[in-house]
Design a protein around this motif. Structure first.
Motif, PDB file in Angstrom:
ATOM      1  N   PHE A   1       0.828  -1.234  -0.150  1.00 19.69           N
ATOM      2  CA  PHE A   1       0.043  -0.119   0.157  1.00 19.69           C
ATOM      3  C   PHE A   1       1.041   1.483  -0.091  1.00 19.69           C
ATOM      4  N   LEU A   2       2.064   1.291   0.763  1.00 20.93           N
ATOM      5  CA  LEU A   2       2.819   2.330   0.694  1.00 20.93           C
ATOM      6  C   LEU A   2       3.590   2.675  -0.597  1.00 20.93           C
ATOM      7  N   ILE A   3       3.839   1.499  -1.064  1.00 20.82           N
ATOM      8  CA  ILE A   3       4.430   1.574  -2.424  1.00 20.82           C
ATOM      9  C   ILE A   3       3.496   2.258  -3.494  1.00 20.82           C
ATOM     10  N   GLY A   4       2.169   1.683  -3.298  1.00 21.57           N
ATOM     11  CA  GLY A   4       1.152   2.271  -4.128  1.00 21.57           C
ATOM     12  C   GLY A   4       0.943   3.731  -3.840  1.00 21.57           C
ATOM     13  N   SER A   5       0.971   4.192  -2.673  1.00 20.15           N
ATOM     14  CA  SER A   5       0.854   5.652  -2.405  1.00 20.15           C
ATOM     15  C   SER A   5       1.909   6.382  -3.061  1.00 20.15           C
ATOM     16  N   LEU A   6       3.207   5.895  -3.062  1.00 19.67           N
ATOM     17  CA  LEU A   6       4.263   6.774  -3.599  1.00 19.67           C
ATOM     18  C   LEU A   6       4.044   6.649  -5.165  1.00 19.67           C
ATOM     19  N   ALA A   7       3.562   5.522  -5.601  1.00 23.22           N
ATOM     20  CA  ALA A   7       3.192   5.314  -7.068  1.00 23.22           C
ATOM     21  C   ALA A   7       2.158   6.306  -7.508  1.00 23.22           C
ATOM     22  N   THR A   8       1.096   6.607  -6.604  1.00 25.43           N
ATOM     23  CA  THR A   8       0.130   7.721  -6.843  1.00 25.43           C
ATOM     24  C   THR A   8       0.718   9.044  -7.136  1.00 25.43           C
ATOM     25  N   VAL A   9       1.469   9.505  -6.191  1.00 26.71           N
ATOM     26  CA  VAL A   9       2.222  10.864  -6.274  1.00 26.71           C
ATOM     27  C   VAL A   9       3.120  10.797  -7.675  1.00 26.71           C
ATOM     28  N   LEU A  10       4.124   9.660  -7.818  1.00 22.08           N
ATOM     29  CA  LEU A  10       4.754  10.063  -9.343  1.00 22.08           C
ATOM     30  C   LEU A  10       3.943   9.660 -10.238  1.00 22.08           C
ATOM     31  N   GLY A  11       2.976   8.983 -10.329  1.00 23.21           N
ATOM     32  CA  GLY A  11       1.842   9.082 -11.540  1.00 23.21           C
ATOM     33  C   GLY A  11       1.459  10.470 -11.652  1.00 23.21           C
ATOM     34  N   ILE A  12       0.947  11.221 -10.699  1.00 18.97           N
ATOM     35  CA  ILE A  12       0.238  12.461 -10.859  1.00 18.97           C
ATOM     36  C   ILE A  12       1.457  13.468 -11.341  1.00 18.97           C
ATOM     37  N   LEU A  13       2.727  13.143 -10.709  1.00 25.15           N
ATOM     38  CA  LEU A  13       3.652  14.316 -11.160  1.00 25.15           C
ATOM     39  C   LEU A  13       4.033  13.910 -12.659  1.00 25.15           C
ATOM     40  N   PHE A  14       4.202  12.656 -12.912  1.00 22.25           N
ATOM     41  CA  PHE A  14       4.534  12.311 -14.325  1.00 22.25           C
ATOM     42  C   PHE A  14       3.528  12.708 -15.271  1.00 22.25           C
TER      43      PHE A  14
END
Length: 378
Positions: free
Chosen positions: A98-111
Motif C-alpha cells: 500500500f505504501l508503494i502504491g501511495s508513492l506510485a500515486t504521487v509519481l503518477g500524478i507528477l509524471f
C-alpha cells in the motif's frame, strides 16, 4: 412530480436485481472469469448511462445513504470473521504494498502533470486538482474533499463537478483492471500467495443464517455504528471507520460473536450494493459534456493511475509477487477499502479482508498530507 426513475424503492429494487443478476452471471461460463464484483459495476453503469437509474449528476439520497451507512457497516460485518493471525502473514506485506502504491500515486500524478501539462487548460486550478486526485487515489473521497475545502475549490462549479465525474469513471474502470491483473500476470510470472493458509478459518461459521444470528448481527452492527459516530463527534480527529473497524475486530475475538452465522454473507451483500452505486456513478456523459476540460481531466487522471498501476506491478511484483495482493493493495489506493474488500472476496482471499481494511484506513490518514504535498511542489 418526482421522476419515477428517482424513486428510492424503484432504484433499490434495480440495484438489488443487478446484484442478483451479477451473482448468477458469475456462476456461468461467460461470467465466471469476470466475477460478481465486476459484473455488478458494469451492469449498473450501463443502466445509469441509459438514464434508467440516477447517476452522479442527479444523485439521490439513497446513494448517499449507501455510502454513509451501508458501506461502513458492511466492513463491520466482514470483520466479525477476522482472524488476527492473518495480520502476521498478510498484514505487513499488504502495508508495504500500500505504501508503494501511495508513492506510485504521487509519481503518477507528477509524471502526468509534466507530460500532459494540464495547466494549459485548467490554469492555476490545475495544481489543486492534482492534489485532490493525489488524495483520493491514496485514501479516498475524504481526502479529495479535504484538499478541495482547504482551497475553497467546491466553489469552482464546472471544475469541481468535472473532477468528481472523472474520478467516478476512472475508479470504476480501475476495478475492472485490478480484477484482470492477477489473471494476466500469471501468464508470464509464477506468483506465490502470502498468508493463504489462514483463509479456511474465516468461513467456518458462515454457513446457514438463522433468525437469531441475523437479529444479533443487526443489533451489533447498528449499535457499533452509533458508537463510532458518537466517538467521531467528541474526537473528530479519529475517523468513524477506524472506531467501527476496531469494535468489529475486538468483537470477532469473542466466541459468541464469532459463532453467529451469516456475518460474512450479509457483509458481502452490502459490499455488492456499494459497488452497484459505484457503477451508477460511472457517468460517461458528464465527462463528454465538459468538452475540453473534461477530456483534459480524464487523460490527466488516466495517465496518472496507469503509471501508478505499472509501478505497482514492477515494485510490488519484485517485493512479493503475490498478484492478488498487489491488485488488492492498488485498489485500496484507487478505490478505497470497500472495493479492496470486494477484490479480496472475488479472488477468494478471505485472509486479506482485514489487511485490506487496515490499509484503507491508513490511506484515509495519509492521503490528505500527500495531496497538500503535491500542491506545494507544483
Amino acid at each position: 412530480m418526482t421522476n419515477f426513475t428517482e424513486n428510492p424503492v424503484y432504484v433499490l429494487t434495480v440495484l438489488s436485481l443487478m446484484v442478483l443478476l451479477s451473482l448468477f452471471g458469475a456462476k456461468t461460463k461467460w461470467g465466471k472469469p469476470f466475477g460478481a464484483a465486476l459484473l455488478v459495476i458494469v451492469f449498473t453503469a450501463v443502466l445509469a448511462n441509459l438514464k434508467l437509474i440516477p447517476s452522479a449528476s442527479n444523485s439521490i439520497p439513497l446513494y448517499g445513504a449507501i455510502f454513509k451507512y451501508l458501506a461502513p457497516i458492511s466492513i463491520f460485518f466482514l470483520l466479525l470473521g477476522a482472524n488476527l493471525k492473518s495480520i502476521r502473514k498478510a498484514g505487513a506485506p499488504m502495508i508495504v504494498l500500500f505504501l508503494i502504491g501511495s508513492l506510485a500515486t504521487v509519481l503518477g500524478i507528477l509524471f502526468s502533470w509534466y507530460v500532459l501539462s494540464p495547466q494549459t487548460v485548467l490554469g492555476d486550478d490545475g495544481k489543486i486538482l492534482a492534489g485532490m486526485l493525489t488524495g483520493t487515489y491514496t485514501g479516498g473521497s475524504v481526502n479529495f474533499n479535504a484538499v478541495a475545502l482547504a482551497y475553497d475549490f467546491q466553489e469552482r462549479g464546472v471544475l469541481y463537478a468535472g473532477a468528481i465525474a472523472v474520478d467516478n469513471v476512472v475508479t470504476a474502470v480501475w476495478v475492472v483492471i485490478t480484477i484482470a491483473i492477477p489473471v494476466l500476470m500469471r501468464r508470464f510470472f509464477i506468483d506465490k500467495k502470502i498468508g493463504v493458509a489462514t483463509a479456511v478459518a474465516d468461513e467456518v461459521h458462515d454457513t446457514t443464517m438463522d433468525l437469531r444470528s441475523l437479529s444479533w448481527l443487526l443489533v451489533l452492527g447498528l449499535v457499533s455504528f452509533l458508537i463510532s459516530e458518537v466517538v467521531s463527534e467528541f474526537l473528530p480527529s479519529i475517523p468513524s471507520i477506524i472506531t467501527l473497524s476496531t469494535i468489529g475486530i475486538v468483537l470477532a475475538q469473542n466466541r459468541f460473536v464469532s459463532n453467529l452465522k451469516g456475518a460474512h454473507t450479509l457483509g458481502l451483500y452490502l459490499v455488492y450494493l456499494f459497488l452497484a452505486v459505484i457503477g451508477a456513478y460511472c457517468e460517461i456523459g458528464s465527462v463528454i459534456a465538459l468538452k475540453e476540460v473534461g477530456f483534459t481531466l480524464f487523460f490527466f487522471t488516466s495517465v496518472a493511475v496507469l503509471v501508478h498501476g505499472l509501478l505497482m506491478l514492477l515494485f510490488g511484483g519484485l517485493a512479493f509477487r503475490d498478484w492478488d495482493m498487489v491488485a488488492i493493495a492498488s485498489q485500496a489506493n484507487i478505490g478505497g477499502g470497500a472495493s479492496a474488500i470486494a477484490l479480496a472476496e472475488t479472488f477468494n482471499r478471505n485472509e486479506l479482508v482485514l489487511p485490506a481494511i487496515l490499509v484503507g484506513t491508513l490511506g484515509n490518514a495519509l492521503g490528505t498530507y500527500l495531496g497538500f504535498f503535491v500542491v506545494s511542489i507544483l
